[in-house]
Scaffold this active site. Structure first.
Site, PDB file in Angstrom:
ATOM      1  N   GLU A 259       0.867  -1.179   0.000  1.00  0.00           N
ATOM      2  CA  GLU A 259       0.000   0.000   0.000  1.00  0.00           C
ATOM      3  C   GLU A 259       0.895   1.217   0.000  1.00  0.00           C
ATOM      4  OE1 GLU A 259      -1.474   3.295   1.191  1.00  0.00           O
ATOM      5  OE2 GLU A 259      -1.853   2.298   3.100  1.00  0.00           O
ATOM      6  N   CYS A 293      -2.058   9.405   3.366  1.00  0.00           N
ATOM      7  CA  CYS A 293      -1.954   8.853   2.010  1.00  0.00           C
ATOM      8  C   CYS A 293      -3.270   8.969   1.254  1.00  0.00           C
ATOM      9  CB  CYS A 293      -1.472   7.406   2.050  1.00  0.00           C
ATOM     10  SG  CYS A 293      -2.516   6.304   3.031  1.00  0.00           S
TER      11      CYS A 293
END
Length: 512
Positions: A259, A293
């Site tokens: 990720e 993020c």
């Protein structure tokens, strides 16, 4: 929360010294408060030998942990959550000191962490239970099942921006699936990571120490974990580092879940609630110092709402300041990236409607809103990871979708539209979308999370997260033999093949 700090120069110098230690130039890993450079904790750096020992202990503990049934593991996980809740003040204060976020934000991160621990613990049985599969007419004398097995030992490399919530998406789901875990926290938040893991064993003193262990260090320690023989490696961090992780793991064919970053867009359609969109954009871009993020970095607003939206956004941010509304940048070098992106945007014709050249005052960065930024500028193309955002005027939602998708990233997105939210969301190339809110998907434990493209692959959270940390085992059991129909045998007869050919012609040979 207001902070009392040393001068920016002193804090920057202390931060650079800490980064040198974190980078492995010393055998000691020094954790510091990003606001003033004061030392939070010191750890020994774990090299390949120490990492190998941790994995070996986790391998030994795996027999005990996987030997528990779902109910047994659930009890352990819920005791862990209870311990974390009972010591919330201590943990959130540690998070504030080491990461820099305000206490309330640290507590909210813990809340999300607890919700995911509980969801994984409560749902592991239903998601991972053995299930029967139809064998089909040709194999009707068989019974077929799929059973999910633990992988064994999972290595987790976590980030510093959400040092509890993000790695927990791999840790809690791995544990619930029956794996043991070796966790390398970020070198910038090692104390939070160690506290998190030790809390599990304090809540479950009967558990072998290897069920959830930590190793400390920077890149070399992470590389050692990749090569240590773990059965899967879950990584959260930047895209360039993610590629290095994949390369290291490829040496041993260790599967990875990656990720990485994002350059997430928010679309304001012509039927949007402007006030709500501005409020969401302000929080999504600036909270946690913009170090999120899935935070908002690019905003595309239809022309008819442009002026109202920009004015509303400026109002939302009027009293928002670093050091009060949110904390310092956790990593000193990130301040330079934010400054470079702002200056590059100005060189590409952008105008600042909030903030300016004095917004960057290391280790703090005040909110910056840049309008009319060229799409080729770094502020639009590259992940900034700071409390900045760009606003671009578009003539239609179609143009907004096209620009939102014109990125190598594909992590998350946001849409504001009273009537067309689902329609627009389905057109976005992203792993997650929040409609008429920001980051809504992050609080729903049952939703899978992950990205596409440069944002990585694989999913944590939800059913997909549990399945990601298990392996399917297919079992076919012959219940009785059918005389003359032994297809997988050297005793198979020509008559058997004639029957099979007729059956196949009848079953597959006619177009319907």
């Amino acid at each position: 929360m207001t902070r009392t700090t040393t001068s920016a120069g002193q804090a920057g110098e202390a931060g650079r010294a800490a980064e040198s230690a974190r980078a492995g130039e010393s055998a000691q890993l020094v954790s510091t408060d990003p606001a003033d450079g004061s030392v939070v904790a010191t750890f020994s750096v774990d090299g390949p030998a120490e990492v190998a020992d941790a994995v070996a202990r986790a391998r030994e503990a795996a027999a005990w942990w996987s030997g528990l049934d779902f109910a047994g593991r659930q009890r352990c996980l819920l005791r862990w959550a209870a311990h974390l809740t009972q010591h919330a003040d201590e943990l959130t204060e540690l998070t504030r000191r080491e990461n820099g976020k305000p206490l309330d934000d640290a507590y909210l991160e813990l809340v999300l962490t607890l919700e995911h621990i509980r969801w994984a613990a409560k749902n592991a049985r239903s998601v991972l239970r053995s299930r029967s599969v139809s064998p089909g007419p040709l194999m009707s004398n068989f019974a077929a099942r799929v059973e999910q097995r633990p992988l064994g030992v999972v290595g987790v490399i976590g980030p510093w921006n959400y040092p509890l919530y993000t790695p927990n998406g791999s840790i809690a789901y791995s544990l619930a699936a029956g794996n043991t875990v070796v966790f390398k926290p970020s070198e910038h938040t090692p104390a939070v990571g160690r506290y998190f893991a030790e809390a599990f064993h304090k809540a479950n003193p009967e558990a072998p120490q290897g069920v959830l262990a930590t190793v400390q260090g920077a890149g070399e320690t992470g590389a050692a974990l990749c090569r240590s023989g773990v059965d899967k490696l879950a990584f959260t961090g930047s895209s360039p580092t993610g590629k290095k992780i994949m390369a290291s793991c490829s040496e041993t064919l260790t599967p990875v879940l990656v990720e990485c970053g994002g350059k997430d867009a928010l679309i304001v359609a012509d039927d949007a609630d402007v006030s709500a969109a501005a409020e969401a954009a302000a929080w999504g871009a600036v909270s946690n110092s913009g170090q999120t993020c899935v935070g908002v970095e690019r905003i595309y607003v239809v022309r008819s709402l442009r002026e109202r939206f920009v004015e509303a956004l400026a109002r939302e941010l009027r009293d928002v300041r670093a050091g009060d509304s949110y904390g310092p940048m956790t990593v000193p070098s990130q301040v330079d990236i934010v400054r470079e992106h702002i200056e590059d945007a100005w060189s590409h014709g952008a105008k600042a409607v909030v903030g300016g050249s004095d917004s960057v005052r290391a280790p703090f960065v005040d909110p910056v809103v840049l309008v009319d930024t060229d799409e080729d500028s770094a502020a639009v193309r590259e992940e900034t990871f700071g409390p900045t955002m760009t606003v671009r005027t578009v003539d239609s939602v179609d143009e907004a979708v096209e620009l939102a998708n014109a990125t190598s990233y594909g992590l998350a997105s946001t849409v504001f539209s009273r009537n067309r939210g689902m329609e627009i969301a389905r057109r976005l190339r992203a792993g997650a979308t929040s409609i008429n809110s920001v980051l809504g998907f992050a609080g729903i434990a049952g939703l899978p999370f992950g990205g596409v493209g440069e944002s990585g692959f694989g999913r944590i959270h939800g059913s997909e997260g549990l399945l990601a940390f298990s392996r399917p085992h297919s079992i076919a059991r012959q219940r009785f033999a059918v005389p003359g129909m032994a297809l997988m045998s050297f005793r198979r007869s020509a008559a058997t093949m004639r029957i099979i050919k007729r059956v196949i012609a009848f079953r597959h040979g006619r177009a319907k």
